[in-house]
Write a protein that holds these residues in place. Structure first.
Motif, PDB file in Angstrom:
ATOM      1  N   ALA A 257      47.431  34.823  47.399  1.00  0.00           N
ATOM      2  CA  ALA A 257      46.562  34.107  47.259  1.00  0.00           C
ATOM      3  C   ALA A 257      44.928  35.275  47.276  1.00  0.00           C
ATOM      4  N   PHE A 258      44.906  36.135  48.109  1.00  0.00           N
ATOM      5  CA  PHE A 258      44.297  37.039  48.243  1.00  0.00           C
ATOM      6  C   PHE A 258      43.805  38.037  47.687  1.00  0.00           C
ATOM      7  N   ALA A 259      45.052  37.908  46.608  1.00  0.00           N
ATOM      8  CA  ALA A 259      44.892  38.800  44.651  1.00  0.00           C
ATOM      9  C   ALA A 259      44.551  37.837  43.466  1.00  0.00           C
ATOM     10  N   LEU A 260      44.663  36.835  43.974  1.00  0.00           N
ATOM     11  CA  LEU A 260      43.634  35.775  42.479  1.00  0.00           C
ATOM     12  C   LEU A 260      42.722  35.307  42.761  1.00  0.00           C
ATOM     13  N   ALA A 261      42.281  35.552  44.242  1.00  0.00           N
ATOM     14  CA  ALA A 261      41.132  35.414  44.237  1.00  0.00           C
ATOM     15  C   ALA A 261      40.633  36.924  44.035  1.00  0.00           C
ATOM     16  N   VAL A 262      40.848  37.881  44.374  1.00  0.00           N
ATOM     17  CA  VAL A 262      40.559  39.531  43.649  1.00  0.00           C
ATOM     18  C   VAL A 262      39.975  38.894  42.128  1.00  0.00           C
ATOM     19  N   LEU A 263      40.859  38.928  41.747  1.00  0.00           N
ATOM     20  CA  LEU A 263      41.296  38.360  39.802  1.00  0.00           C
ATOM     21  C   LEU A 263      40.001  37.532  39.402  1.00  0.00           C
ATOM     22  N   ALA A 264      39.671  37.204  40.496  1.00  0.00           N
ATOM     23  CA  ALA A 264      38.957  35.621  40.026  1.00  0.00           C
ATOM     24  C   ALA A 264      37.469  35.974  40.026  1.00  0.00           C
ATOM     25  N   VAL A 265      36.992  36.754  41.454  1.00  0.00           N
ATOM     26  CA  VAL A 265      36.194  37.702  41.334  1.00  0.00           C
ATOM     27  C   VAL A 265      35.688  38.081  40.113  1.00  0.00           C
ATOM     28  N   ILE A 266      36.236  39.172  39.840  1.00  0.00           N
ATOM     29  CA  ILE A 266      36.269  40.266  39.007  1.00  0.00           C
ATOM     30  C   ILE A 266      35.946  39.785  38.109  1.00  0.00           C
ATOM     31  N   SER A 267      36.417  38.785  37.749  1.00  0.00           N
ATOM     32  CA  SER A 267      36.935  37.707  36.668  1.00  0.00           C
ATOM     33  C   SER A 267      37.267  38.344  35.521  1.00  0.00           C
ATOM     34  N   THR A 268      38.000  38.990  35.454  1.00  0.00           N
ATOM     35  CA  THR A 268      39.252  39.278  34.929  1.00  0.00           C
ATOM     36  C   THR A 268      40.354  38.741  33.882  1.00  0.00           C
ATOM     37  N   HIS A 269      40.661  38.851  32.268  1.00  0.00           N
ATOM     38  CA  HIS A 269      41.138  38.189  31.876  1.00  0.00           C
ATOM     39  C   HIS A 269      42.566  38.424  32.347  1.00  0.00           C
ATOM     40  N   LEU A 270      43.521  38.565  33.072  1.00  0.00           N
ATOM     41  CA  LEU A 270      44.512  38.807  33.080  1.00  0.00           C
ATOM     42  C   LEU A 270      46.060  38.261  32.004  1.00  0.00           C
ATOM     43  N   PRO A 271      47.062  38.639  31.000  1.00  0.00           N
ATOM     44  CA  PRO A 271      47.477  37.865  31.035  1.00  0.00           C
ATOM     45  C   PRO A 271      48.720  37.209  31.662  1.00  0.00           C
ATOM     46  N   SER A 272      48.580  36.564  31.588  1.00  0.00           N
ATOM     47  CA  SER A 272      49.493  35.086  31.502  1.00  0.00           C
ATOM     48  C   SER A 272      51.136  35.918  32.471  1.00  0.00           C
ATOM     49  N   ALA A 273      51.268  37.316  31.312  1.00  0.00           N
ATOM     50  CA  ALA A 273      52.871  37.644  31.669  1.00  0.00           C
ATOM     51  C   ALA A 273      52.801  38.111  32.841  1.00  0.00           C
ATOM     52  N   LEU A 274      51.375  38.985  33.307  1.00  0.00           N
ATOM     53  CA  LEU A 274      51.307  39.841  34.169  1.00  0.00           C
ATOM     54  C   LEU A 274      51.053  38.884  35.865  1.00  0.00           C
ATOM     55  N   ARG A 275      50.157  37.903  35.164  1.00  0.00           N
ATOM     56  CA  ARG A 275      49.855  36.986  36.478  1.00  0.00           C
ATOM     57  C   ARG A 275      51.843  36.903  37.435  1.00  0.00           C
ATOM     58  N   ALA A 276      52.503  35.988  36.218  1.00  0.00           N
ATOM     59  CA  ALA A 276      53.377  35.922  36.603  1.00  0.00           C
ATOM     60  C   ALA A 276      54.178  36.464  37.258  1.00  0.00           C
ATOM     61  N   PHE A 277      54.288  37.383  37.307  1.00  0.00           N
ATOM     62  CA  PHE A 277      55.024  38.816  37.461  1.00  0.00           C
ATOM     63  C   PHE A 277      54.796  39.332  39.099  1.00  0.00           C
ATOM     64  N   LEU A 278      53.165  38.931  38.935  1.00  0.00           N
ATOM     65  CA  LEU A 278      52.409  39.365  40.385  1.00  0.00           C
ATOM     66  C   LEU A 278      53.020  38.146  40.973  1.00  0.00           C
ATOM     67  N   LEU A 279      53.255  36.434  41.126  1.00  0.00           N
ATOM     68  CA  LEU A 279      53.219  35.408  41.427  1.00  0.00           C
ATOM     69  C   LEU A 279      55.151  35.693  42.240  1.00  0.00           C
ATOM     70  N   THR A 280      55.386  35.774  40.994  1.00  0.00           N
ATOM     71  CA  THR A 280      57.139  36.097  40.972  1.00  0.00           C
ATOM     72  C   THR A 280      57.573  37.570  42.411  1.00  0.00           C
ATOM     73  N   LEU A 281      57.174  38.492  42.374  1.00  0.00           N
ATOM     74  CA  LEU A 281      56.823  39.335  43.038  1.00  0.00           C
ATOM     75  C   LEU A 281      56.659  38.791  44.711  1.00  0.00           C
ATOM     76  N   ALA A 282      55.561  38.616  45.311  1.00  0.00           N
ATOM     77  CA  ALA A 282      54.661  37.652  46.153  1.00  0.00           C
ATOM     78  C   ALA A 282      55.839  36.742  46.934  1.00  0.00           C
ATOM     79  N   VAL A 283      56.748  35.984  45.539  1.00  0.00           N
ATOM     80  CA  VAL A 283      57.763  35.386  46.228  1.00  0.00           C
ATOM     81  C   VAL A 283      58.359  35.738  46.808  1.00  0.00           C
ATOM     82  N   VAL A 284      58.634  36.661  46.040  1.00  0.00           N
ATOM     83  CA  VAL A 284      60.475  37.878  46.194  1.00  0.00           C
ATOM     84  C   VAL A 284      60.013  38.346  48.163  1.00  0.00           C
ATOM     85  N   ASP A 285      58.330  39.343  48.307  1.00  0.00           N
ATOM     86  CA  ASP A 285      58.054  39.207  49.200  1.00  0.00           C
ATOM     87  C   ASP A 285      57.804  38.594  50.495  1.00  0.00           C
TER      88      ASP A 285
END
Length: 432
Positions: free
Chosen positions: A149-177
């Motif tokens: 949640a914090f990581a995605l908030a940072v992405l929202a604040v800096i207004s980056t257009h990170l591709p969906s595959a990278l966002r999905a990887f970040l989510l899956t990584l956090a889920v395993v974490d």
């Protein structure tokens, strides 16, 4: 016949998977912004002339003493509200295992190896730092978790257009974490066991499973049962959040014939906004209120335990996730999406150094009521802020490329609700 062409890492995701991921990330992003606000309020309040009021509210006890549930406000948020957070995490993990990235060894290898390295390396660096400095090794697990949640908030604040595959990887990584974190909490931070209560909790989980198998519906069955399981788990000596992830893993995430939505997806849809927008921010409000005076901040870089946490999050997460991703890709003979570069993975690895919520929780468990625990919390905050700033610099440099990929992924010229890229013929292996 086996396709001889290599699998593409971070390529175009299947449309149903992308829709599910986008929905989860949207809720987490909004919740992350609320989380940031709650953390700021906590820091300002705890360091203001009204800090006494903050401590009085945080330490105020209420509940049902006869049931062993008279807790402080701070503990209610950590043991109670975070159980809701882990319920959602359990559902997401189950979905990933059944229909998502973790359902096959080929697609699971990358995020699992990256997440494992992203937990092992920070823990090792903490142990090395604390050990060389003569500090306690009890906080080895603090820098292991990523706060999505914090990581995605940072992405929202800096207004980056990170591709969906990278966002999905970040989510899956956090889920395993999150799974790793809950296993660590259950195994290493368990107090004296009450086997009667533990047996009752397992019996309740058995009934929960049976109700799911029999396709029984109705919140009036599950809500009282879930509360009872949580209370029994708390009284058993195992951290109560384990009950949340256990129930999440039991909930069915596949649809029966005639069902529009699975029970797991329905519960997640109802509970996820509360978890992201209320439960986690309230935990942050009463966990992030630490002193930010000069001497307190100096302790972060002079005491072995908080310094180990800082190095673990800022350095260990980057090394672990980046090297884990690189080695997993090479070992599985996969190739990086030609539209991306390893610099993008590096930026994502730095972003994963934000370990706010679960790191604060484990810090409280590792150093209960100790002054060093407050310094460890401060280290988590400073490390998360440092990781956020570094990630913002790295990811913003590549934002033109991200924007181009985002526009291509979302272009829907015929306005049929499905991006045009999904209506082209995809070559085998293109859906990393």
């Amino acid at each position: 016949m086996i396709d001889p062409r290599p699998r593409i890492v971070f390529g175009l995701m299947p449309w149903p998977e992308r829709q599910a991921i986008a929905s989860a990330l949207r809720t987490e992003t909004i919740g992350g912004l609320v989380l940031l606000a709650a953390a700021v309020v906590a820091l300002v309040w705890a360091n203001s002339p009204w800090s006494g009021g903050y401590e009085a509210i945080r330490d105020f006890h209420f509940g049902i003493p006869a049931l062993g549930l008279e807790l402080s406000v701070g503990h209610w948020t950590a043991d109670g509200l975070l159980a809701v957070f882990f319920l959602v995490a359990g559902i997401e993990l189950k979905r990933e295992l059944v229909v998502g990235e973790l359902r096959t060894p080929a697609t699971a290898a990358l995020p699992v190896v990256a997440a494992a390295c992203g937990m092992i390396v920070p823990a090792a660096l903490y142990a090395l730092t604390a050990g060389l400095g003569g500090g306690s090794l009890d906080g080895w697990a603090v820098p292991m978790a990523t706060d999505i949640a914090f990581a995605l908030a940072v992405l929202a604040v800096i207004s980056t257009h990170l591709p969906s595959a990278l966002r999905a990887f970040l989510l899956t990584l956090a889920v395993v974490d999150d799974l790793g974190a809950i296993l660590i909490i259950a195994i290493f931070f368990t107090s004296d066991l009450n086997f009667w209560a533990l047996g009752g909790a397992f019996a309740g989980l058995g009934v929960f499973y049976l109700l799911q198998r029999l396709r029984v519906r109705g919140w009036w069955f599950y809500v009282p049962l879930g509360i009872a399981i949580w209370a029994l788990m708390y009284n058993s000596g195992i951290h109560a959040t384990v009950a949340g992830v256990a129930m999440g893993l039991i909930l069915r995430t596949t649809r029966d014939k005639g069902e529009e939505i699975s029970p797991g997806a329905r519960v997640s849809h109802l509970v996820h906004p509360f978890s992201a927008g209320v439960a986690v921010p309230l935990f942050a409000l009463f966990a992030a209120g630490v002193s930010i005076s000069g001497p307190a901040l100096a302790e972060v870089f002079t005491s072995p335990e908080p310094l180990g946490v800082f190095i673990g999050l800022v350095v260990g997460k980057v090394l672990g996730i980046f090297l884990g991703t690189y080695l997993a890709a090479r070992f599985t003979k996969a190739e990086l999406n030609p539209d991306l570069a390893w610099a993008d993975v590096l930026g994502l690895s730095v972003l994963a150094g934000i370990g706010f919520t679960v790191a604060l929780l484990i810090g409280e468990l590792a150093f209960p009521g100790q002054e060093v625990g407050e310094h460890v919390k401060a280290a988590v905050l400073i490390a998360s802020l440092t990781a956020a700033v570094l990630a913002a610099v790295l990811l913003r440099r590549r934002n033109k490329i991200y924007r181009s990929l985002y526009e291509e992924e979302t272009l829907d010229a015929d306005a049929d609700g499905i991006p045009d890229i999904y209506q082209r013929t995809l070559t085998p292996g293109s859906n990393g």
